[in-house]
Design a protein around this motif. Structure first.
Motif, short mmCIF file in Angstrom:
data_model
loop_
_atom_site.label_atom_id
_atom_site.label_comp_id
_atom_site.label_asym_id
_atom_site.label_seq_id
_atom_site.Cartn_x
_atom_site.Cartn_y
_atom_site.Cartn_z
N GLY A 178 0.85 -1.18 0.00
CA GLY A 178 0.00 0.00 0.00
C GLY A 178 0.88 1.22 0.00
O GLY A 178 1.93 1.25 0.65
N GLU A 179 0.47 2.23 -0.75
CA GLU A 179 1.28 3.46 -0.82
C GLU A 179 0.40 4.67 -0.57
O GLU A 179 -0.60 4.90 -1.26
N VAL A 180 0.78 5.44 0.44
CA VAL A 180 0.01 6.62 0.83
C VAL A 180 0.33 7.75 -0.13
O VAL A 180 1.50 8.09 -0.35
N GLY A 181 -0.73 8.34 -0.72
CA GLY A 181 -0.55 9.42 -1.67
C GLY A 181 -0.52 10.77 -0.99
O GLY A 181 -0.54 10.89 0.24
N GLN A 182 -0.51 11.81 -1.81
CA GLN A 182 -0.44 13.17 -1.25
C GLN A 182 -1.72 13.94 -1.44
O GLN A 182 -2.55 14.05 -0.55
N ASP A 183 -1.94 14.48 -2.63
CA ASP A 183 -3.05 15.41 -2.82
C ASP A 183 -4.38 14.73 -3.08
O ASP A 183 -5.40 15.12 -2.54
N LEU A 184 -4.37 13.70 -3.94
CA LEU A 184 -5.65 13.22 -4.45
C LEU A 184 -5.82 11.71 -4.46
O LEU A 184 -6.96 11.24 -4.56
N TRP A 185 -4.76 10.92 -4.38
CA TRP A 185 -4.88 9.50 -4.67
C TRP A 185 -4.15 8.63 -3.65
O TRP A 185 -3.11 9.02 -3.12
N GLU A 186 -4.71 7.43 -3.42
CA GLU A 186 -4.09 6.38 -2.62
C GLU A 186 -3.94 5.15 -3.51
O GLU A 186 -4.82 4.84 -4.32
N MET A 187 -2.85 4.38 -3.32
CA MET A 187 -2.50 3.36 -4.30
C MET A 187 -2.22 1.99 -3.68
O MET A 187 -1.77 1.89 -2.54
N ILE A 188 -2.48 0.95 -4.48
CA ILE A 188 -2.00 -0.40 -4.22
C ILE A 188 -1.11 -0.79 -5.39
O ILE A 188 -1.53 -0.73 -6.56
N HIS A 189 0.11 -1.21 -5.08
CA HIS A 189 1.07 -1.56 -6.12
C HIS A 189 1.43 -3.05 -6.08
O HIS A 189 1.54 -3.63 -4.99
N LEU A 190 1.63 -3.61 -7.24
CA LEU A 190 2.29 -4.91 -7.38
C LEU A 190 3.75 -4.60 -7.73
O LEU A 190 4.03 -3.98 -8.75
N ILE A 191 4.66 -5.02 -6.85
CA ILE A 191 6.07 -4.64 -7.00
C ILE A 191 6.78 -5.58 -7.95
O ILE A 191 6.73 -6.81 -7.80
N ARG A 192 7.44 -5.00 -8.93
CA ARG A 192 8.18 -5.77 -9.94
C ARG A 192 9.64 -5.33 -9.96
O ARG A 192 9.94 -4.15 -9.74
N ARG A 193 10.49 -6.24 -10.24
CA ARG A 193 11.92 -5.97 -10.25
C ARG A 193 12.24 -4.77 -11.13
O ARG A 193 11.84 -4.69 -12.29
N GLY A 194 12.98 -3.79 -10.54
CA GLY A 194 13.44 -2.64 -11.31
C GLY A 194 12.37 -1.65 -11.67
O GLY A 194 12.60 -0.75 -12.48
N GLY A 195 11.21 -1.76 -11.05
CA GLY A 195 10.12 -0.87 -11.41
C GLY A 195 10.28 0.54 -10.88
O GLY A 195 10.90 0.77 -9.84
N ASN A 196 9.71 1.47 -11.62
CA ASN A 196 9.63 2.87 -11.19
C ASN A 196 8.15 3.16 -10.99
O ASN A 196 7.35 3.06 -11.94
N TYR A 197 7.77 3.55 -9.79
CA TYR A 197 6.35 3.72 -9.47
C TYR A 197 5.89 5.18 -9.50
O TYR A 197 4.81 5.49 -9.03
N GLY A 198 6.75 6.03 -10.11
CA GLY A 198 6.28 7.30 -10.61
C GLY A 198 6.43 8.52 -9.74
O GLY A 198 6.56 9.64 -10.24
N TRP A 199 6.37 8.37 -8.40
CA TRP A 199 6.41 9.55 -7.55
C TRP A 199 7.77 10.26 -7.67
O TRP A 199 8.80 9.58 -7.74
N SER A 200 7.81 11.57 -7.76
CA SER A 200 6.73 12.53 -7.67
C SER A 200 6.42 13.17 -9.02
O SER A 200 5.90 14.29 -9.07
N ILE A 201 6.74 12.44 -10.09
CA ILE A 201 6.30 12.89 -11.40
C ILE A 201 4.82 12.55 -11.56
O ILE A 201 4.04 13.31 -12.13
N TYR A 202 4.46 11.41 -10.99
CA TYR A 202 3.07 10.99 -10.96
C TYR A 202 2.64 10.75 -9.51
O TYR A 202 3.46 10.36 -8.67
N GLU A 203 1.38 10.98 -9.24
CA GLU A 203 0.75 10.50 -8.03
C GLU A 203 -0.20 9.41 -8.48
O GLU A 203 -1.24 9.67 -9.07
N GLY A 204 0.20 8.15 -8.25
CA GLY A 204 -0.53 7.04 -8.85
C GLY A 204 -0.35 7.10 -10.36
O GLY A 204 0.76 7.22 -10.87
N SER A 205 -1.46 7.04 -11.09
CA SER A 205 -1.38 7.12 -12.55
C SER A 205 -1.61 8.53 -13.06
O SER A 205 -1.72 8.74 -14.27
#
Length: 982
Positions: free
Chosen positions: A283-310
């Motif tokens: 589970g990943e706590v968001g900032q302004d607008l979104w809360e996320m559930i991630h499936l973690i994959r090797r070498g993945g980039n999950y976007g923050w802080s260019i993205y908040e979620g998608s």
């Protein structure tokens, strides 16, 4: 007293002590005047409230207390001890306890305290996991966030290994503590750890900041923050207590820490491996607008802080290494505000849960579950609503799942068995709420207080009556300008009335009453629609509704105009009642610091409320020292204060730090000019084709985007929620304010075209040509709409400008004039709130869709996309668009073009040192020049030496509201045409 100081067009507030008494010699002092009477003499408890619970049907499951004789002090982890009948609990205070896995157990034993490591440690325990070979080695690993410690100058995270004995109960082996790793943080430290099926230790780390990732650590792999780490604790390398697994993904990335497994994280909160598939879920706590559930994959980039979620957050920041992965599931802040990751259920007691990932939200108490099969989310459902703040999940020796509340209790999910009529107990009529003794006359019940505000928010011309009920003898915690804290079961209410005859207050008719209520620590919103008799109001459903009213208006050609009123969905309401504003927008010092007519006495509201004991503690300053807003509609008030107060009342609940309005501006009344960040500042979210557009262009209303957004309807209108009518008095205020702001020496204007004498010509052809010239660009259209507002209703020029603007082919111009077209005469288009199901329910005609794509005026598809040999190439080629996209995906791409922007189609803004601004796709960037392709397919070459700013945009070049001007049938035809392109 409060001093107002002008500083370059923005007002600075300062507070100074009133020293008038010190200037009067004691011998000349006058007798004290009698104390002014109070507006209220005695508090009456409010005891009639029936606003409790929820009107929604009960969820299928509820939380049932387990181990009912145990209660812990802020438990944060629950882990079963292998080869025993004991369970470990780790508390925020750093204590480790154990108890027997028995439903009737009544005591627990403390076996470790973080202060046993170092008495000077101050901080929190955040995570616990056991070594895969714990049964043999007794190793437990703990995650500590240490805010103070002798010799430590800043906050750090520590991962310690401790050893426990094989006794019953186990005991901490003194001196066994071993520091595995530590790193500096300053908030958002992460806080969990787990061993994977590969035997390596995975550690979740947050971005290490308090908000907005100001150092961009989420994308920086040079330190431990913003990452999930993966280390080998069984084969330590020399000088360390761990080594680096040889298949960690960033070993060959220059400057990257070798420990990193993924990056782009804001705040990982709870992580677990699925024992059957080996998948790592967080589970990943968001900032302004979104809360996320991630499936973690090797070498993945999950976007923050260019993205908040998608969703784009700050696209101008540089993307770090790794393949970008979007969340598997995300929730808006209307239903989730602090996600708690859970587990995939692999036990037996609830077979219907098997294979379901179960998680919850710490703030709202909602519990969800879903299955993830074939790379798709399936069976996503809301399982339960609770009033507990679940900080973590745990399991017992049978892998049965438990929810652990920070208040100390342990729960399981069981069928709710709630009666079907439970939701019916919530008041369905306004008269049932207990707020009023007379609903038609709006006479509040005993203990319910009416109040007023300094700066009323714009609500489409409605008159507002305000009330608040604080239950019993509960009290309010007085605070600063951001809002006050209210006890549970408080209800704030607004009744909104429209004039059925424009300009006649006696014709007002109540149409809606809105309630905001705090239930079990959470604010929820409900709305009631008044009946035609005006004697009661009915609860509106959770999705809201629209209703049309006929308003008598002498200014309209037929003497009547139509106004559609939106009764907001419950999630829409909470979009404005934000966490940053402390949920209740009008009940704060800036708004409440004013006089109110209490009947026999007129008194300051704060003073009167304090006198009857509404506040736990009185304000620390006198009433005269407290800041307050101005009424934006009071022309006798100071201009700057009026404009600022309008921005505060209508915009600052989002456009403030952590408020959800991701525009880097802070519009609170108390913000200074630098912090406001709006003057001569280019926009982050597109400039609406306004040449050299600024948020507020000093001295140039026609280039000011805030004014443009206030002036228009449709896409990009502000406020985005709660309003569909332009506030014409506000436009007059902002035009004057912006025009009078001192300009920079090199400031230029972009309103090109017609000369005043041409517009005032008696020759119709000259006026027509002048109007056409003025409407060639959006800045000119801003000048034109300003002329319309100044001209008398019967002016020929006014009518000609409106006709030309309303029929304009450019929607950015046309939107400015839509407010002058009678609502009922507007084409029934999809509008700004497109409902996908409305389009998908229709059977489209592909041939008609082809005509729309290639030939229809105003449809821009052919200008940017090629199909075969037809069209032009600016965006992606669409000849085989349906080969890998289904109907829903294609429609989603049209409706939300900025949701996923391929790297080849990111638009850029270039501002030169001479003030020129260019926008387009980045075709080439060399040491010598930057080449853009604009939306006219022209190549723009700019010398690197001339560039002041080169900034990627978070908006696609494809218009976000491409379908808004279409009918549902046209949209279905276009969609069918694209679906057949395989």
């Amino acid at each position: 007293m409060m001093t107002v100081v002008a500083t370059g067009g923005w007002i600075a507030l300062s507070v100074a002590a009133d020293d008038a008494a010190e200037k009067t010699p004691p011998s000349e002092s006058k007798p004290a005047e009698p104390e002014k009477p109070f507006g209220l003499s005695k508090r009456v408890p409010w005891t009639t409230s029936r606003v409790k619970g929820s009107p929604e049907p009960p969820p299928p499951y509820k939380l049932q207390r387990e181990y009912p004789h145990l209660k812990f002090d802020q438990p944060i982890a629950m882990v079963p001890e292998p080869d025993s009948n004991r369970i470990f609990i780790f508390e925020v205070g750093g204590k480790l306890l154990t108890f027997e896995d028995d439903p009737d157990v009544s005591d627990s034993v403390a076996i470790f305290d973080m202060k046993w490591i170092d008495k000077s440690i101050g901080g929190s325990g955040w995570g616990l996991t056991l070594h895969p070979n714990y049964a043999e080695n007794g190793y437990a690993y703990i995650f500590l966030n240490v805010t103070k410690r002798d010799g430590q100058e800043s906050e750090h995270n520590y991962i310690y290994r401790i050893q426990l004995t094989k006794t019953n109960p186990p005991q901490f082996v003194r001196g066994s503590e071993t520091l595995i790793v530590k790193w500096a943080t300053a908030g958002h430290g992460g806080g969990d750890l787990a061993f994977g099926p590969d035997g390596y230790l995975y550690i979740g780390s947050g971005d290490g900041t308090s908000g907005s990732d100001v150092d961009n650590t989420g994308q920086d792999l040079s330190d431990f923050t913003g990452s999930i780490l993966r280390i080998d604790v069984d084969h330590p390398s020399e000088g360390k207590e761990y080594s680096i697994p040889p298949d960690n993904p960033f070993l060959d990335v220059e400057g990257a820490i070798p420990e990193a497994w993924t990056n782009g994280h804001r705040q990982v909160w709870r992580m677990s491996f699925d024992r059957e598939t080996g998948n790592l879920w967080v589970g990943e706590v968001g900032q302004d607008l979104w809360e996320m559930i991630h499936l973690i994959r090797r070498g993945g980039n999950y976007g923050w802080s260019i993205y908040e979620g998608s969703h784009p957050f700050m696209l101008e920041r540089e993307m770090g290494p790794g393949k970008l992965y979007k969340p598997i599931v995300e929730h808006p802040h209307s239903e989730s505000r602090s996600i708690t990751g859970g587990y995939v259920y692999r036990a037996k007691k609830r077979p219907e849960f098997y294979g379901m990932y179960i998680y919850c939200d710490y703030e709202t108490g909602i519990v969800w579950g879903f299955r993830y099969e074939d790379e798709q989310v399936k069976d996503h459902q809301r399982l339960s609503d609770s009033t507990y703040k679940v900080a973590t999940f745990g399991h017992d020796h049978d892998r049965e799942l438990y929810l652990v509340a920070l208040s100390g209790e342990i729960f399981s999910l069981v069928p709710s068995g709630a009666p079907a009529h439970a939701a019916e107990e919530f008041p369905r009529k306004l008269s049932e709420t207990g707020l009023f003794t007379s609903v038609p006359e709006q006479i509040p019940a005993a203990g319910v207080l009416p109040y007023s505000v300094n700066a009323p928010a714009w609500v489409d011309g409605a008159h507002v009556q305000r009330f608040v009920g604080v239950p019993g003898e509960e009290q309010i915690t007085y605070g600063g300008h951001r809002g006050w804290e209210f006890p549970n079961n408080t209800v704030a209410a607004q009744t909104l009335s429209l004039e059925m005859e424009a300009g006649n207050p006696a014709s007002r008719r109540p149409i809606e009453t809105r309630l905001l209520t705090r239930q079990e620590g959470e604010w929820m919103a409900y709305t009631y629609m008044w009946n035609d008799a005006g004697d009661d109001a009915d609860l509106v459903g959770r999705d809201g509704m629209d209703r049309k009213f006929q308003i008598r208006d002498a200014a309209e050609p037929k003497g009547v105009r139509q106004q559609t009123w939106r009764y907001a969905a419950r999630t829409e309401c909470m979009g404005c009642h934000s966490r940053a504003a402390k949920w209740v927008l009008g009940l704060n010092t800036l708004q409440m610091n004013r006089d109110y007519d209490f009947g026999a006495v007129t008194d300051n509201q704060i003073r009167a409320w304090d006198h009857i004991g509404m506040f736990k503690e009185s304000p620390k300053k006198s009433i005269g020292e407290l800041p307050k807003l101005s009424n934006p509609y009071d022309e006798s008030a100071e201009l700057n204060a009026r404009a600022r107060s309008y921005l505060h009342a209508n915009c600052s609940h989002c456009h403030v730090s952590d408020g959800g309005g991701n525009a880097k501006m802070e519009l609170e009344f108390t913000s200074d000019e630098k912090k406001a960040n709006i003057f001569n500042i280019p926009p982050n979210h597109g400039n609406f084709s306004i040449n050299n557009g600024q948020l507020i262009a000093k001295g140039a209303p026609e280039r000011s985007l805030i004014l443009y957004r206030l002036s228009k309807l449709g896409q990009g209108r502000m406020p985005v929620l709660g309003s569909a009518v332009v506030d014409e008095e506000a436009l007059k205020l902002f035009r004057q304010w912006v025009a009078e702001l001192p300009t920079e020496e090199d400031a230029t204007t972009s309103a090109q075209g017609a000369q005043p004498e041409d517009l005032n010509s008696d020759v119709v052809a000259k006026r027509t040509a002048a109007i056409k010239k003025l409407l060639e660009n959006v800045s000119g259209a801003m000048v034109a709409v300003g002329l319309v507002d100044q001209e008398p209703p019967a002016s020929p020029l006014r009518g000609e400008i409106i006709a030309a603007g309303a029929a304009h082919t450019n929607p950015l111009v046309r939107d400015l004039f839509e407010r002058f077209v009678p609502e009922e005469q507007r084409v029934r288009r999809l509008g700004p709130l497109v409902r996908p199901e409305q389009i998908l329910a229709l059977t489209g005609d592909a041939e008609r869709g082809r005509e729309l794509f290639f030939k229809a005026a105003g449809v821009q598809c052919r200008d940017c996309h090629k199909i075969g040999d037809e069209g032009r190439e600016l965006g992606p080629e669409l000849t085989h668009v349906a080969k890998d996209k289904d109907k829903m995906k294609i429609l989603d791409t049209i409706l939300n073009p900025s949701k996923e922007i391929h790297k080849d189609y990111v638009s850029y803004i270039v501002e030169t040192k001479r003030g020129q601004v260019h926008a387009g796709l980045l075709v080439e960037k060399t040491e010598d020049e930057v080449v853009l392709k604009d939306n006219q397919h022209e190549l723009i070459r700019i010398s690197r030496a001339d560039i002041e700013i080169l900034q990627p945009q978070d908006k696609s070049l494809m218009p976000e509201m491409l379908l808004r001007e279409m009918t549902a049938e046209q949209a279905a035809d276009l969609l069918q045409f694209l679906v057949e392109l395989k």
